[in-house]
Design an enzyme around this catalytic site. Structure first.
Site, PDB file in Angstrom:
ATOM      1  N   GLU A  31       0.830  -1.212   0.000  1.00 54.10           N
ATOM      2  CA  GLU A  31       0.000   0.000   0.000  1.00 54.10           C
ATOM      3  C   GLU A  31       0.861   1.257   0.000  1.00 54.10           C
ATOM      4  O   GLU A  31       0.507   2.268  -0.610  1.00 54.10           O
ATOM      5  CB  GLU A  31      -0.913   0.013   1.241  1.00 54.10           C
ATOM      6  CG  GLU A  31      -2.051  -0.970   1.202  1.00 54.10           C
ATOM      7  CD  GLU A  31      -3.104  -0.641   0.152  1.00 54.10           C
ATOM      8  OE1 GLU A  31      -2.747  -0.373  -0.998  1.00 54.10           O
ATOM      9  OE2 GLU A  31      -4.302  -0.677   0.492  1.00 54.10           O
TER      10      GLU A  31
ATOM     11  N   THR B 273      -5.413   8.588  -4.678  1.00 52.41           N
ATOM     12  CA  THR B 273      -5.460   8.477  -3.225  1.00 52.41           C
ATOM     13  C   THR B 273      -4.658   9.594  -2.577  1.00 52.41           C
ATOM     14  O   THR B 273      -5.090  10.202  -1.597  1.00 52.41           O
ATOM     15  CB  THR B 273      -4.888   7.112  -2.780  1.00 52.41           C
ATOM     16  OG1 THR B 273      -5.630   6.092  -3.448  1.00 52.41           O
ATOM     17  CG2 THR B 273      -5.028   6.908  -1.293  1.00 52.41           C
TER      18      THR B 273
END
Lengths: 306, 306
Positions: free
Chosen positions: A123, A176
């Site tokens: 991530e 993001t």
């Protein structure tokens, strides 16, 4: 191996709640290689990096291998069905699938919390933040709460009543990292209290299988007012879905996908129709999923080809 | 009638969580009078106001009577055992006891959420804030979560495993209004996320009867670091109690009382000894209670003397 899409944030549960979906799934094949290290083979058209340190599955596997004393080589072939940047945990699926598959190849020597920790390195490559709210449901299945991520991830699996999930992915780009940057770093205490009242109530609603309470608790007074501005059609989808009977919903992850929870399939279908209507009117390409919560997480569909 | 002490805030659950105690309790007697309106008779030495609008029970009863169409007179005699300003819901006991008693006299025409709303007017007289986190457990019993207070109180009763509660009230003054003023009105988003992760985990721990999870979730990264400075001995009590085996705990309400939760009575006794030691060393008068969670809330011990 199937690595599921996941919905993180879950309205009030920003950064702490997530759940896995029965579709879409990435397909991954892992095998041990004689040459130590990580080899990434992309079998899709997304042109993702193949250099392990820059690839989400690769970075997760490198973290995994750092915890393995002996030299090990792992090759992973990835065919993504979860579009990168869609907001339904595309990077988490790659990272979670990679570490669960590698663990299987090495005789399951690591626990789920350890696998979550390795996958969080994936991530980090994708979003710059080592968050676990997509990773955890990807590995555990079901609905998960991340109580804390330091010093180690403290993950609480939550049982939930049957829920239908309708997801719409409008084909716009929301990074993001951008979605994180527009958030204010300070929030009014008053709103924070409202938010943690809702988080507590959502957890209670899930565990007590109280659909009404789940519906009332699906309220986000901090993140959604800021981030929803980035997503055309947000208000129309939300209001239309609730009018069609949805319990509630909001932005999936950092968007642009939106999700809505419903008690039954007929409502979830009506919600899907609302989503189509809104994005057809806006002239935006979009894709919908009507699915349920995946209770297993990453699933091995064939014996590993070791 | 017995109106129980309550613990509000409950570490991470600032403004949203509370629970009722089996002791101490205020004793209250209510009766209907011919003369409409509210009459307050104090049968203790605390010199609380008797003018209804300035008295906690009185303000709650005035709100109650505004919802009653016919003229009604209510007299309430109060003998407080819960010391005002102790931080274990003294004002909430008076307000909750008053409205539950009045409701009983009028044939239970109001629901629990409505009674909470009336009683919140009593809290406003005491602290300037119409909060419900002591009122709700006082009326419902057990552990309660306040999901929201507007437009109406949304109260979620939570089942909990058996818990022993040790409370120490050091005889110093911390005014609720002062304790509120020292809080920052803006909090870092990062800490707010940690807090709502803990609130969700605490709710899950209670509902799943998972003592370890309850212990891990009893962490307050926002309020306690500021407010604990007002309470001499705080760190010693907390660390000593945890060393003695307590699951965790913190400031009760806005203090100065501190509470600790334990899984068994022996641990709760050891915690009580720690509390005595700390305040004896500090030379501070103090009082302790070793009790359990009251599951009934306000209790009618004799038929109302209508």
């Amino acid at each position: 191996m199937l690595a599921p899409a996941t919905v993180a944030n879950v309205v009030c549960g920003f950064d702490v709640l997530g759940f896995a979906l029965n579709e879409p799934n990435d397909t991954m094949h892992l095998r041990l290689t004689e040459q130590p290290g990580v080899t990434i083979i992309n079998e899709d058209d997304y042109n993702l990096p193949t250099e392990p340190a820059r690839n989400v599955a690769g970075a997760a596997l490198l973290a995994f291998l750092r915890a393995v004393p002996e030299p090990v080589g792992i090759e992973v072939r990835i065919s993504k069905a979860i579009k990168p940047g869609s907001g339904i945990g595309s990077s988490a699926a790659s990272a979670a699938g990679a570490v669960v598959g590698a663990n299987q190849l090495l005789g399951n020597r690591f626990s789920k919390p350890e696998l979550v920790e390795f996958a969080m390195y994936g991530e980090e490559v994708s979003s710059g933040v080592r968050h676990a709210d997509n990773i955890a449901p990807g590995i555990y299945g079901g609905v998960t709460l991340i109580r804390a991520t330091t010093p180690r991830p403290d993950i609480v699996p939550l049982s939930a009543p049957p829920l239908f999930v309708t997801v719409v992915h409008p084909q716009i780009e929301v990074k993001t990292s951008d979605a994180r940057q527009i958030l204010k770093q300070q929030v009014p205490l008053k709103l924070a209290i409202q938010q943690w009242g809702n988080v507590g109530a959502l957890v209670a609603g899930l565990l007590q299988h109280d659909y009404d309470l789940i519906g009332r608790a699906l309220e986000d007074v901090i993140i959604e007012p800021v981030r929803s501005i980035l997503i055309p059609g947000f208000q129309e989808v939300k209001q239309g879905s609730q009018a069609a009977g949805a319990l509630g919903g909001g932005i999936s992850g950092s968007g642009p996908s939106l999700f809505m929870l419903s008690k039954d399939e007929a409502t979830a279908r009506a919600v899907e129709a609302v989503m189509h209507d809104v994005y057809e009117r806006l002239g935006l390409d979009h894709h919908t999923y009507l699915t349920t919560i995946n209770q297993q997480g990453v699933t091995l569909v064939a014996p590993p080809s070791a």
